[in-house]
Design a protein around this motif. Structure first.
Motif, short mmCIF file in Angstrom:
data_model
loop_
_atom_site.label_atom_id
_atom_site.label_comp_id
_atom_site.label_asym_id
_atom_site.label_seq_id
_atom_site.Cartn_x
_atom_site.Cartn_y
_atom_site.Cartn_z
N LEU A 58 0.81 -1.23 0.00
CA LEU A 58 0.00 0.00 0.00
C LEU A 58 0.84 1.27 0.00
O LEU A 58 0.57 2.20 -0.76
N GLY A 59 1.84 1.35 0.85
CA GLY A 59 2.62 2.58 0.96
C GLY A 59 3.32 2.96 -0.32
O GLY A 59 3.22 4.10 -0.79
N LEU A 60 4.05 2.02 -0.91
CA LEU A 60 4.76 2.32 -2.15
C LEU A 60 3.78 2.63 -3.28
O LEU A 60 3.96 3.60 -4.02
N GLY A 61 2.74 1.82 -3.41
CA GLY A 61 1.76 2.06 -4.46
C GLY A 61 1.10 3.42 -4.34
O GLY A 61 0.95 4.14 -5.33
N ARG A 62 0.72 3.79 -3.13
CA ARG A 62 0.10 5.12 -2.93
C ARG A 62 1.08 6.24 -3.25
O ARG A 62 0.70 7.26 -3.81
N TYR A 63 2.33 6.06 -2.83
CA TYR A 63 3.32 7.11 -3.12
C TYR A 63 3.50 7.27 -4.63
O TYR A 63 3.45 8.38 -5.16
N LEU A 64 3.73 6.16 -5.33
CA LEU A 64 4.02 6.23 -6.76
C LEU A 64 2.86 6.81 -7.56
O LEU A 64 3.08 7.45 -8.60
N VAL A 79 5.95 5.66 -18.29
CA VAL A 79 6.76 4.56 -17.75
C VAL A 79 5.89 3.34 -17.47
O VAL A 79 6.21 2.22 -17.89
N ILE A 80 4.78 3.52 -16.78
CA ILE A 80 3.93 2.39 -16.40
C ILE A 80 3.41 1.67 -17.64
O ILE A 80 3.49 0.44 -17.73
N THR A 81 2.87 2.41 -18.58
CA THR A 81 2.27 1.73 -19.74
C THR A 81 3.32 1.04 -20.59
O THR A 81 3.07 -0.04 -21.13
N ARG A 82 4.51 1.63 -20.69
CA ARG A 82 5.56 0.96 -21.47
C ARG A 82 6.06 -0.30 -20.76
O ARG A 82 6.25 -1.33 -21.40
N LEU A 164 11.82 7.14 -11.13
CA LEU A 164 11.50 6.53 -12.42
C LEU A 164 11.95 5.08 -12.48
O LEU A 164 11.23 4.21 -12.97
N MET A 165 13.15 4.81 -11.97
CA MET A 165 13.66 3.44 -11.99
C MET A 165 12.85 2.54 -11.04
O MET A 165 12.53 1.40 -11.39
N MET A 166 12.51 3.05 -9.86
CA MET A 166 11.69 2.27 -8.92
C MET A 166 10.29 2.03 -9.49
O MET A 166 9.73 0.94 -9.33
N LEU A 167 9.74 3.03 -10.15
CA LEU A 167 8.43 2.89 -10.78
C LEU A 167 8.47 1.78 -11.82
O LEU A 167 7.58 0.92 -11.86
N ALA A 168 9.51 1.79 -12.65
CA ALA A 168 9.64 0.74 -13.67
C ALA A 168 9.74 -0.63 -13.02
O ALA A 168 9.09 -1.59 -13.44
#
Length: 192
Positions: A58-64, A79-82, A164-168
């Motif tokens: 939850l925490g990471l998802g909410r932050y991102l 980034v997410i869609t790619r 960006l890297m963590m999101l990927a």
């Protein structure tokens, strides 16, 4: 459209939980689900099968996905869609295109290029193209070459680059779950 990987639309390997949910799970799902969405997303109902792990996402998802993130909505969604397209995760790609594609200002061309291996990346805006190249290099090599890193550094600060890297990486993990568990597609989500 030639997608980056095929999605297996076979029966789910891990069936999403179905209502009525026991109280601790009902509370968890209510916190995981986007505000205003009546039906709980299938992905969250799969993740809740392991409530301890789901709670910790939850925490990471909410932050991102939140307003305090270091990157803006469009960059995030590129980034997410790619990532989801490269992983062949039609479930998560479709949810993000349907939920955020318009708010991110994606044109039909943007959507098509970001989800395809055959489309010319030159059709994307320069910033979007850099983000797609970042995702592609991370996906293919787990590295970023010096030339791309320098180009990225001209647009994003070190804290933003880390995000960006963590999101990927995060959406790579989400894509793994969607694909391996065969999370059923949402009826309202976009399709390849």
């Amino acid at each position: 459209m030639t997608t980056l990987a095929a999605t297996d639309n076979s029966a789910p390997r891990i069936r999403p939980l179905e209502a009525p949910y026991p109280e601790p799970i009902a509370d968890l799902l209510a916190r995981m689900n986007p505000p205003g969405r009546a039906e709980v997303l299938a992905l969250f109902r799969v993740l809740a099968i392991n409530p301890e792990l789901a709670e910790r996402t939850l925490g990471l998802g909410r932050y991102l996905l939140g307003r305090k993130a270091a990157i803006d909505l469009r960059d995030r969604e590129v980034v997410i869609t790619r990532v989801c397209a490269r992983c062949g995760a039609e479930y998560e790609w479709g949810v993000h295109i349907a939920a955020f594609g318009d708010a991110a200002g994606f044109s039909a061309t943007d959507r098509r290029v970001m989800a395809s291996v055959t489309e010319d990346l030159e059709l994307l805006a320069p910033r979007d193209r850099l983000l797609v190249q970042l995702v592609d290099q991370l996906h293919d090599t787990s590295h970023v070459d010096d030339a791309l890193w320098e180009a990225l550094g001209a647009h994003w600060s070190p804290p933003q680059l880390i995000e960006l890297m963590m999101l990927a990486g995060w959406y790579h993990a989400v894509s793994y779950v969607c694909n391996a568990a065969r999370v059923p597609l949402e009826k309202w989500a976009a399709r390849w």
